[in-house]
Design an enzyme around this catalytic site. Structure first.
Site, PDB file in Angstrom:
ATOM      1  N   ASP A 114       0.798  -1.240   0.000  1.00 29.83           N
ATOM      2  CA  ASP A 114       0.000   0.000   0.000  1.00 29.83           C
ATOM      3  C   ASP A 114       0.823   1.279   0.000  1.00 29.83           C
ATOM      4  OD1 ASP A 114       0.760  -0.849   2.602  1.00 29.83           O
ATOM      5  OD2 ASP A 114      -0.807   0.354   3.543  1.00 29.83           O
ATOM      6  N   GLU A 134      -0.549  -2.084   5.162  1.00 28.75           N
ATOM      7  CA  GLU A 134       0.306  -1.995   6.350  1.00 28.75           C
ATOM      8  C   GLU A 134       0.107  -0.646   7.036  1.00 28.75           C
ATOM      9  OE1 GLU A 134       3.090  -0.868   9.028  1.00 28.75           O
ATOM     10  OE2 GLU A 134       3.243   0.054   7.047  1.00 28.75           O
ATOM     11  N   GLU A 135      -0.192   0.374   6.246  1.00 31.04           N
ATOM     12  CA  GLU A 135      -0.164   1.747   6.766  1.00 31.04           C
ATOM     13  C   GLU A 135      -1.350   2.101   7.646  1.00 31.04           C
ATOM     14  OE1 GLU A 135       2.251   3.674   6.594  1.00 31.04           O
ATOM     15  OE2 GLU A 135       3.423   3.295   4.785  1.00 31.04           O
ATOM     16  N   HIS A 172       7.374   8.982   4.484  1.00 32.10           N
ATOM     17  CA  HIS A 172       6.074   9.678   4.504  1.00 32.10           C
ATOM     18  C   HIS A 172       6.191  11.137   4.047  1.00 32.10           C
ATOM     19  CE1 HIS A 172       3.952   6.563   7.342  1.00 32.10           C
ATOM     20  NE2 HIS A 172       4.831   6.002   6.541  1.00 32.10           N
TER      21      HIS A 172
END
Ligand code: NI
Length: 394
Positions: free
Chosen positions: A78, A136-137, A361
């Site tokens: 993702d 996962e995020e 990020h």
């Protein structure tokens, strides 16, 4: 200077092409439909039948020529809700969505491993399970649904990696024990009663109680937790009150907790509950604390971590395999590691000489793509070593 096998060396251009395709077409957590379909198609081209245990999860199995254990390798699929600011040909084509954490690289690496191990499957004793995991995020994450669908059945060990820009390209970090923290949020609500600032005896000042709660919470880590166990309790916000001459009738605090083991985590929760209740009661206020969970801590199995470290040393050289400083971030790889001996390690992907310096990020996050073959060689090497181990308990 690195030890790469001819098949992995030959993969370098494909790894970059795969990573760039994924980078240009990012998808958010639990929405990785195109990504999953693309990964499944790549597996099919390698002669690996893709299984789709969850809507956007893909699993492939490489059957070795001889019987042996099953080793699982995991990549996450993702991207993040970030608007990319890199001006590169492979920049995200989807507004507001970006592979800003390197999961595109993880997926490309695992496809590379699939190609290498599939080509040598006759020589493998056992099976290698390739787990392409969504989401996962975003807690609750994509790992648990895959586990519930049976992805860990019969699996003897699990390995995963994260490309890590805080580490220079050409290095890796692997350690046994806790490597990623359990990160949680807490919120404290204090109910006093208002009144005039000049007549404090008529009310219960929630701001004063909040201040006492903040100070008392500092004794949790300093006095109630075993000093050999890392823990953090930080209050990030205090809100309360209306005006300079008004007693605040209520106040709220919010903060974060980081721990690396369950016992410490339970201790921290219990102490915080006690402190909030009693500090408030002492002042005649009501207090309530709530916890909002993140992923559990990732704890590496010593034997699996050693297999990964050996593989990394063989590829990078011993002096380029570093101890893994525990990260305070969260990672749902933890759920695999809770159930099966596992290792989650970091592969250096930062490179100031190439301008690859932005943190994970960040809208200008990027990775040094030259490390992708290193990831393939290390993961494949770890899988070979784990397959060659004598079966546990037999
Ligand atoms: Ni990540």
């Amino acid at each position: 200077m690195f030890s790469l096998s001819p098949p992995v060396r030959a993969l370098a251009a494909d790894l970059i092409a795969w990573r760039r395709h994924l980078h240009a077409h990012p998808e958010l957590s639990f929405q990785e439909r195109d990504t999953a379909a693309w990964v499944a198609a790549q597996l099919e081209r390698l002669g690996i039948a893709p299984d789709r245990p969850t809507e956007t999860g893909v699993v492939g199995v490489i059957e070795g020529g001889r019987p042996g254990p099953t080793v699982a390798l995991r990549a996450d699929l993702d991207a993040l809700p970030v608007q990319e600011e890199n001006d590169v040909p492979y920049a995200s084509r989807r507004p507001g969505v970006m592979h800003a954490c390197g999961h595109d690289g993880h997926t490309a690496i695992l496809l590379g491993v699939a190609r290498v191990l599939q080509a040598e499957r006759e020589r493998l004793a056992g099976r290698v399970k390739l787990v392409f995991q969504p989401a996962e995020e975003r807690p609750p994450g994509g790992a648990l649904p895959l586990i519930e669908a049976g992805v860990l059945e019969g699996v003897a060990a699990v390995v995963g990696l994260h490309l890590w820009v805080d580490l220079p390209a050409g290095t890796a970090a692997v350690s046994p024990g806790p490597v990623m923290a359990h990160a949680e949020e807490f919120r404290v609500t204090i109910a006093g009663s208002g009144g005039h600032g000049s007549q404090p005896h008529q009310g219960v000042d929630a701001v004063l109680v909040a201040a006492q709660v903040v100070l008392n919470l500092q004794t949790v880590v300093s006095r109630r937790v075993d000093p050999r166990r890392p823990a953090v309790v930080s209050v990030g916000t205090i809100q309360g009150g209306y005006a300079f001459n008004v007693l605040a009738p209520s106040a709220t605090l919010a903060g974060t907790i980081r721990t690396f083991d369950e016992e410490t985590r339970r201790r921290v929760h219990a102490e915080m509950e006690r402190i909030v209740a009693h500090t408030c009661a002492m002042a005649g206020a009501d207090g309530r604390i709530e916890f909002f969970g993140g992923y559990p801590a990732v704890v590496n199995d010593p034997a699996v971590a050693e297999a990964v470290a050996e593989a990394a040393r063989a590829v990078l050289g011993a002096d380029r395999v570093l101890p893994q400083e525990p990260s305070l971030g969260g990672e749902d790889f933890a759920y695999y590691a809770q159930r099966v001996p596992a290792c989650y390690f970091f592969l250096g992907a930062g490179n100031p000489a190439k301008g690859i310096v932005h943190p994970h990020h960040h809208p200008r996050f990027d990775i040094d793509e030259d490390v992708l073959p290193l990831g393939v060689e290390i993961l494949a090497g770890a899988a070979r070593r784990l397959l060659a181990r004598p079966a546990a308990g037999s």
